[in-house]
Design a protein around this motif. Sequence first.
Motif, short mmCIF file in Angstrom:
data_model
loop_
_atom_site.label_atom_id
_atom_site.label_comp_id
_atom_site.label_asym_id
_atom_site.label_seq_id
_atom_site.Cartn_x
_atom_site.Cartn_y
_atom_site.Cartn_z
N UNK A 140 6.40 19.72 -0.19
CA UNK A 140 6.64 19.83 -1.64
C UNK A 140 8.12 20.00 -1.94
N UNK A 141 8.82 20.77 -1.08
CA UNK A 141 10.25 21.02 -1.34
C UNK A 141 11.12 19.84 -0.95
N UNK A 142 10.66 19.06 0.05
CA UNK A 142 11.52 18.00 0.58
C UNK A 142 10.99 16.60 0.28
N UNK A 143 9.89 16.25 0.97
CA UNK A 143 9.44 14.87 0.95
C UNK A 143 8.98 14.41 -0.43
N UNK A 144 8.45 15.36 -1.24
CA UNK A 144 7.95 15.00 -2.57
C UNK A 144 8.93 15.41 -3.67
N UNK A 145 10.15 15.77 -3.29
CA UNK A 145 11.10 16.33 -4.25
C UNK A 145 11.49 15.35 -5.36
N UNK A 146 11.24 14.08 -5.17
CA UNK A 146 11.61 13.10 -6.21
C UNK A 146 10.58 13.03 -7.33
N UNK A 147 9.45 13.68 -7.14
CA UNK A 147 8.34 13.55 -8.10
C UNK A 147 8.30 14.66 -9.14
N UNK A 148 7.84 14.30 -10.34
CA UNK A 148 7.39 15.33 -11.28
C UNK A 148 5.93 15.59 -10.89
N UNK A 149 5.66 16.81 -10.45
CA UNK A 149 4.31 17.10 -9.97
C UNK A 149 3.42 17.42 -11.18
N UNK A 150 2.32 16.70 -11.28
CA UNK A 150 1.42 16.92 -12.41
C UNK A 150 0.35 17.95 -12.07
N UNK A 151 -0.16 17.87 -10.86
CA UNK A 151 -1.16 18.86 -10.49
C UNK A 151 -1.22 19.09 -8.99
N UNK A 152 -1.60 20.29 -8.65
CA UNK A 152 -1.86 20.65 -7.26
C UNK A 152 -3.24 21.29 -7.27
N UNK A 153 -4.16 20.74 -6.51
CA UNK A 153 -5.51 21.33 -6.44
C UNK A 153 -5.82 21.58 -4.98
N UNK A 154 -6.12 22.83 -4.66
CA UNK A 154 -6.34 23.15 -3.25
C UNK A 154 -7.68 23.80 -2.98
N UNK A 155 -8.17 23.53 -1.80
CA UNK A 155 -9.22 24.37 -1.21
C UNK A 155 -8.43 25.22 -0.23
N UNK A 156 -8.14 26.45 -0.62
CA UNK A 156 -7.14 27.24 0.11
C UNK A 156 -7.74 28.45 0.81
N UNK A 157 -9.05 28.56 0.76
CA UNK A 157 -9.67 29.70 1.43
C UNK A 157 -10.82 29.22 2.31
N UNK A 158 -10.63 29.38 3.61
CA UNK A 158 -11.60 28.87 4.57
C UNK A 158 -12.94 29.59 4.53
N UNK A 159 -12.88 30.92 4.30
CA UNK A 159 -14.11 31.71 4.30
C UNK A 159 -15.07 31.22 3.21
#
Length: 429
Positions: A140-159
């Motif tokens: 997010x900080x480097x490779x996608x830095x050229x983009x205006x990010x519209x959304x981030x949707x995560x499944x961030x909890x394994x349990x």
Amino acid sequence: MIRIGLLGCGTVGSGVVKLLEQNKDIIANRAGETVVLHKVLERDVEKCYQLGIPAEKIAQDIDDILNDEEIDIVVELIGGLEPAFSYVIGAINRGKHVVSANKDLIAVKGREIFKAAEENNVDFYYEASVGGGIPIIYPLKQSLAANRIKEVIGILNGTTNYMLTKMTREGLSYEQVLKEAQELGYAEADPTSDVEGLDAARKIAILSSIAFNSRITLDDVYVEGITGITPADINYAAELGYVIKLLAVAKQDDEGNVEVRVNPAFIPVSHPLAGVNDVFNAVFVKGDAVGDVMHYGKGAGQMPTASAVVGDIIEIVRNMRCGSNGRIGCTCYDEKRVLKVDDMKARFYIRMTVVDRPGVLAGIAGVFGNNNVSIAAVLQKEGEDMAELILITHEVRERDLRKSLDEVKTLDTVGSINNIIRLEGLDKQ
Ligand code: NDP
Ligand code: HSE
């Protein structure tokens, strides 16, 4: 030679010790320097001995590490807010670079830590704090830095992802899968942080701060957990072409307002996140130039998390060799407006029990219509005296939905409102 001071030799700390040894040649070649474990601070020294760490490398207290001028990088893996915060700030103020996997710390104290790192021109890296082994912060900080990010949707909890997967596949109740997850060691004895969505909330606070360049803290995140999800909801989701996942959602509208929330949600079976099952995590990012990107992998565990921690160490060593530490510091240069839940917009599934007689549906639809809530689909299941009614709305403002439901509850034809779940991953309709 680069010397590491390790704080905490538990699950992840042990993984870091093993990985530094197991891949020492690869790491030295890629970093351009040999990286060695110099000192370890650990409450339970037996853990250190089991890893073959000799007594002379075990610190008596934190000052043994903070005051050791030979230590270049401090790796904080003790977790929690204190003393982790004091230790991290202490290391930064002594000019040491820091790697941490501590989402609790970063989601709450990020601003202070980044400020101290900038003032001392040191690196503070934390890839493992979100998604364990999955690379997402650096991309997010480097490779996608050229983009205006519209959304981030995560499944961030394994349990919780494991629990919902089990409920979906085997038709089990929340209580049954929680017990099983605890027996398998996925869920803790006190599962609150996972099942109430707080763990995911800390992680999406971190990701949204990076994606939208504006500091989002845990308090800014609207949170709902999975404790109210029943087999009935899972079955209706399947019947309508969805699966239920605990999603961490961060969105930015065209005016630059952001909404950040964690909630169980219906997502279409065709959505890439719908196929993320068991303890796996994934982060789906929408950028204006790149389009849709998904990062998938193991969001926790000893070696996946150590992979991210040691990756950060290597990056810091590379910066040290080029004299470019501090190159990627805090990226929160903006102050975006964070929407309150009442002002957020979403589509909803509503499950209620109603009297089965003429005019009931019309009465309910009238209340919704009067409050600007447009119904997209209706499903009714006959019962003995009462029927179960499922409504799917078009996109509505949450304030309007809540007002409608408050009125609907007062109708004598409505027995109970059994669940309300957002829909995600659909184009606006
Ligand atoms: P553990 O509890 O397994 O390890 C922490 C270790 O630090 C324990 O051995 C603990 O000792 C020791 N410790 C705690 N406080 C102190 C202190 N004040 N002084 C000395 N030693 C101390 O945790 P994990 O390894 O699982 O997690 C570490 C960090 O990594 C956390 O921030 C966590 O959120 C993060 N993380 C963990 C993941 C995972 O899969 N486990 C995934 C992603 C991130 P004792 O046991 O005696 O308390
Ligand atoms: N408890 C977390 C999970 C792992 O279940 O994904 C550590 O962040």
